[in-house]
Scaffold this motif. Structure first.
Motif, short mmCIF file in Angstrom:
data_model
loop_
_atom_site.label_atom_id
_atom_site.label_comp_id
_atom_site.label_asym_id
_atom_site.label_seq_id
_atom_site.Cartn_x
_atom_site.Cartn_y
_atom_site.Cartn_z
N GLU A 1 0.83 -1.19 0.00
CA GLU A 1 0.00 0.00 0.00
C GLU A 1 0.88 1.26 0.00
O GLU A 1 1.74 1.42 0.86
N LYS B 1 0.22 4.23 0.79
CA LYS B 1 0.06 5.08 1.97
C LYS B 1 0.89 4.56 3.15
O LYS B 1 1.29 5.32 4.02
N MET B 2 1.13 3.24 3.16
CA MET B 2 1.99 2.67 4.21
C MET B 2 3.41 3.18 4.04
O MET B 2 4.09 3.54 5.00
N TRP C 1 4.19 5.95 2.46
CA TRP C 1 4.15 7.39 2.78
C TRP C 1 4.25 7.60 4.29
O TRP C 1 4.92 8.53 4.75
N SER C 2 3.54 6.75 5.04
CA SER C 2 3.58 6.90 6.50
C SER C 2 5.02 6.76 7.00
O SER C 2 5.45 7.51 7.88
N ALA C 3 5.77 5.81 6.43
CA ALA C 3 7.17 5.63 6.82
C ALA C 3 8.01 6.81 6.36
O ALA C 3 8.91 7.26 7.08
N ARG C 4 7.72 7.33 5.17
CA ARG C 4 8.48 8.49 4.68
C ARG C 4 8.26 9.70 5.58
O ARG C 4 9.19 10.46 5.85
N ALA C 5 7.01 9.86 6.04
CA ALA C 5 6.72 11.00 6.92
C ALA C 5 7.51 10.90 8.22
O ALA C 5 7.84 11.90 8.83
N MET C 6 7.81 9.66 8.64
CA MET C 6 8.61 9.48 9.86
C MET C 6 10.09 9.76 9.59
O MET C 6 10.90 9.69 10.51
N GLY C 7 10.42 9.98 8.33
CA GLY C 7 11.80 10.32 7.99
C GLY C 7 12.61 9.12 7.54
O GLY C 7 13.84 9.16 7.57
N MET C 8 11.94 8.02 7.14
CA MET C 8 12.69 6.82 6.76
C MET C 8 13.19 6.94 5.33
O MET C 8 12.45 7.29 4.42
N SER C 9 14.46 6.60 5.12
CA SER C 9 15.08 6.73 3.80
C SER C 9 14.68 5.58 2.90
O SER C 9 14.13 4.58 3.34
N SER D 1 16.18 1.97 3.69
CA SER D 1 15.66 1.29 4.88
C SER D 1 14.16 1.03 4.74
O SER D 1 13.65 0.10 5.35
N ARG E 1 12.68 -2.42 5.71
CA ARG E 1 11.86 -2.43 6.92
C ARG E 1 10.38 -2.25 6.67
O ARG E 1 9.56 -2.50 7.56
N ILE E 2 10.00 -1.82 5.48
CA ILE E 2 8.57 -1.69 5.17
C ILE E 2 8.18 -2.65 4.04
O ILE E 2 7.28 -3.48 4.20
N TRP F 1 2.46 -6.03 10.32
CA TRP F 1 3.33 -6.99 11.00
C TRP F 1 3.75 -6.50 12.38
O TRP F 1 4.45 -7.19 13.10
N GLN G 1 12.09 5.59 15.03
CA GLN G 1 12.71 6.10 13.81
C GLN G 1 13.43 7.42 14.10
O GLN G 1 14.47 7.71 13.51
#
Lengths: 266, 279
Positions: A153, A155-156, A158-166, A169, A173-174, B111, B124
């Motif tokens: 998904e 949006k999932m 995007w949610s990780a990107r909003a947390m600052g995930m590169s 990773s 991790r996603i 998960w 994070q």
């Protein structure tokens, strides 16, 4: 399942229908063997009598373990290469459009048929057989990793990107955990295919292994041994599949995706 | 067009919020999509909008008016075709933890347990596992889900999933919440309950909220200002300041003639065909 079938099934104990199916198959086998009266079809009882002889023989056991070792190694290499490739295809249209045509061309090619050519390059030893197993097990793993990564998904992510995930990773991790249920569907098919290519590779390059015992016995018209080895290989397949299903349930119990039927034409 | 008693176009809404610094500035933002059949489709005509710090602004409009696209541009998930967005004075070039999205689809990590989902943002951001979990537990208590921290998303109802998603976003403490029809997938009862809970959460923190919805009553109940959009192309039709006292309580509001007036007037605004329809 229809309501009537459910009621009929409920009257039986859960282990009973498969047991009945096996007994039915054995009965047919026994009957056919007596009807055909050819040396090429030993009866079921004689075949089962042969089993202790094979499983008690050090050399035969060593051969079977050798096969399993090659198969496990080949499957592990296939997974280690295929999962990253499939995930990259799922997240990058460029990678997908580069790799997809190659997959489509190689998909219908029986991998074991490449064995004679590979033997010209790598000889008759482990390396050739390993390569064939890797080739045989890779395609379903790549394909399912690709589908799994594509279906993550947006949006999932995007949610990780909003947390600052590169980007890197996120893939690990996603995308990887999100695609894991689908990847494991591919692995289940891959395990069965690696068992099949393992046996076939040993048919062509005979040195050691379960396939070696089987086809040598066939050449020498020891049909009880041939059938007993088929039983052994079949049992190995069932054990591996059940063990894999257990592991899968433990790994992706969080997923609500429906269980896929693992039987695939090879 | 029926002119609304409470919607007075001679008073630009910016006036009421002018003293506060702008948290979000949208300047001349357009979005053009390439069509599969060739040609282009203008989804957003130039949009200009300033949102003040601590303001609750709803973006309201029919489907296809580009309201979600506008939110994604502010989030940095989608680049604008022209124009620029600045957040806290800095131009937006991509997503960042200063802007926390909440999606209609929840987009939880399936998960991870409920606790794992909410602790994900703090982890994070570099918090230790213990600190992240303490923070997550605090937020789960605030959204009423303390008893569910070991559950996986698939074991939760839609309303509970969205509570977890809100807690997950609040956990990394974004200055601005970007909510994309967050209650659109919920049944009417759950929807009302989550609106109340969101108001209670917001009245405590007073974060800046951009809230996309197509439900007029929801927008009036929650917002300081409502940006009414129309489509083809998506553009701002009217900005309506909602002058209702806070804290707001639904039962009082439903009896309040001003609330009813807002709902009726804005519904009329939306019903009116766009002036350039078919152009």
């Amino acid at each position: 399942m229809t309501a009537a079938a459910t009621r009929a099934g409920a009257a039986l104990r859960p282990g009973l229908p498969p047991l009945l199916a096996c007994l039915g198959l054995l009965a047919c086998w026994q009957a056919l063997a007596h009807l055909l009266t050819t040396g090429g079809m030993p009866d079921a009882v004689a075949t089962f009598r042969e089993l202790p002889a094979i499983l008690g023989d050090q050399e035969a056991l060593g051969d079977i373990l050798d096969s399993l070792r090659r198969m496990a190694l080949g499957f592990a290499i296939a997974v280690a290469l295929s999962v990253p490739l499939g995930l990259a295809m799922g997240r990058s249209r460029l990678v997908a459009s580069l790799v997809n045509p190659l997959l489509m061309v190689s998909y219908p090619v029986p991998k074991a048929a490449l064995m004679p050519i590979i033997m010209l390059w790598l000889g008759v030893g482990d390396a050739s057989k390993l390569l064939v197993i890797v080739l045989g097990a890779s395609l379903p793993v790549i394909y399912h990793a690709y589908q799994g990564a594509r279906a993550v998904e947006e949006k999932m992510i995007w949610s990780a990107r909003a947390m600052g995930m590169s980007g890197a990773s996120r893939l690990l991790r996603i995308v990887l955990p999100a695609a894991l249920p689908e990847i494991l569907v591919g692995c289940r098919t891959g395990i069965v295919l690696s068992l099949i290519t393992m046996v076939t590779s040993e048919m062509i390059a005979r040195q050691t292994g379960a396939g070696n015992i089987l086809f040598n016995a066939l050449d020498m018209a020891q049909y009880e041994t041939v059938y007993a080895m088929i039983l052994v290989i079949g049992a190995l397949g069932i054990v591996l599949d059940v063990a894999f299903e257990r592991a899968r349930a433990a790994l992706v119990g969080w997923s609500d995706e429906p269980d896929a039927i693992g039987v695939t034409a090879a | 067009m029926a002119q609304a008693a409470l919607i007075d176009p001679s008073h630009p809404p910016e006036q009421s919020t002018a003293p506060r610094p702008a948290a979000v500035e949208i300047a001349g933002v357009t979005k053009t999509f390439q069509r599969r059949t060739g040609g282009t489709h203008l989804a957003l005509a130039p949009i200009d909008l300033a949102v003040a710090d601590g303001e609750f602004v709803s973006i309201l409009g029919p489907s296809g008016c580009g309201k979600s696209t506008l939110l994604y541009i502010v989030g940095g998930f989608v680049p604008p075709s022209t124009g620029a967005v600045t957040v806290g004075g800095r131009p937006v070039t991509g997503p960042g933890p200063d802007r926390g999205p909440v999606f209609q689809e929840f987009a939880l990590f399936p998960w991870k347990t409920v606790l794992g989902n909410v602790a994900y943002g703090p982890r994070q951001a570099g918090a230790s596992k213990a600190d992240a979990e303490t923070k997550a537990r605090g937020l789960l208590a605030r959204v009423g889900l303390s008893a569910y921290e070991t559950f996986y998303p698939k074991e939760l109802s839609g309303g509970m999933k969205q509570r977890v998603a809100i807690a997950r976003t609040l956990a990394y403490d974004p200055a601005i919440l970007l909510m994309d029809e967050p209650f659109g997938a919920l049944d009417a009862h759950t929807r009302l309950k989550l609106q109340n809970d969101l108001l209670a959460l917001w009245e405590r923190d007073r974060k800046t909220v951009l809230f996309v919805t197509h439900a007029v009553d929801e927008a009036v109940y929650l917002s300081d200002r409502i940006v009414v959009m129309s489509r083809q192309p998506g553009r701002i039709k009217e900005i309506v300041p909602v002058d209702l006292p806070r804290p707001r309580h639904r039962d009082e509001l439903l009896l309040d003639a001003r609330y009813q007036r807002y709902v009726i007037d804005i519904e009329r605004l939306i019903e009116d065909p766009p002036e350039e329809a078919g152009a």
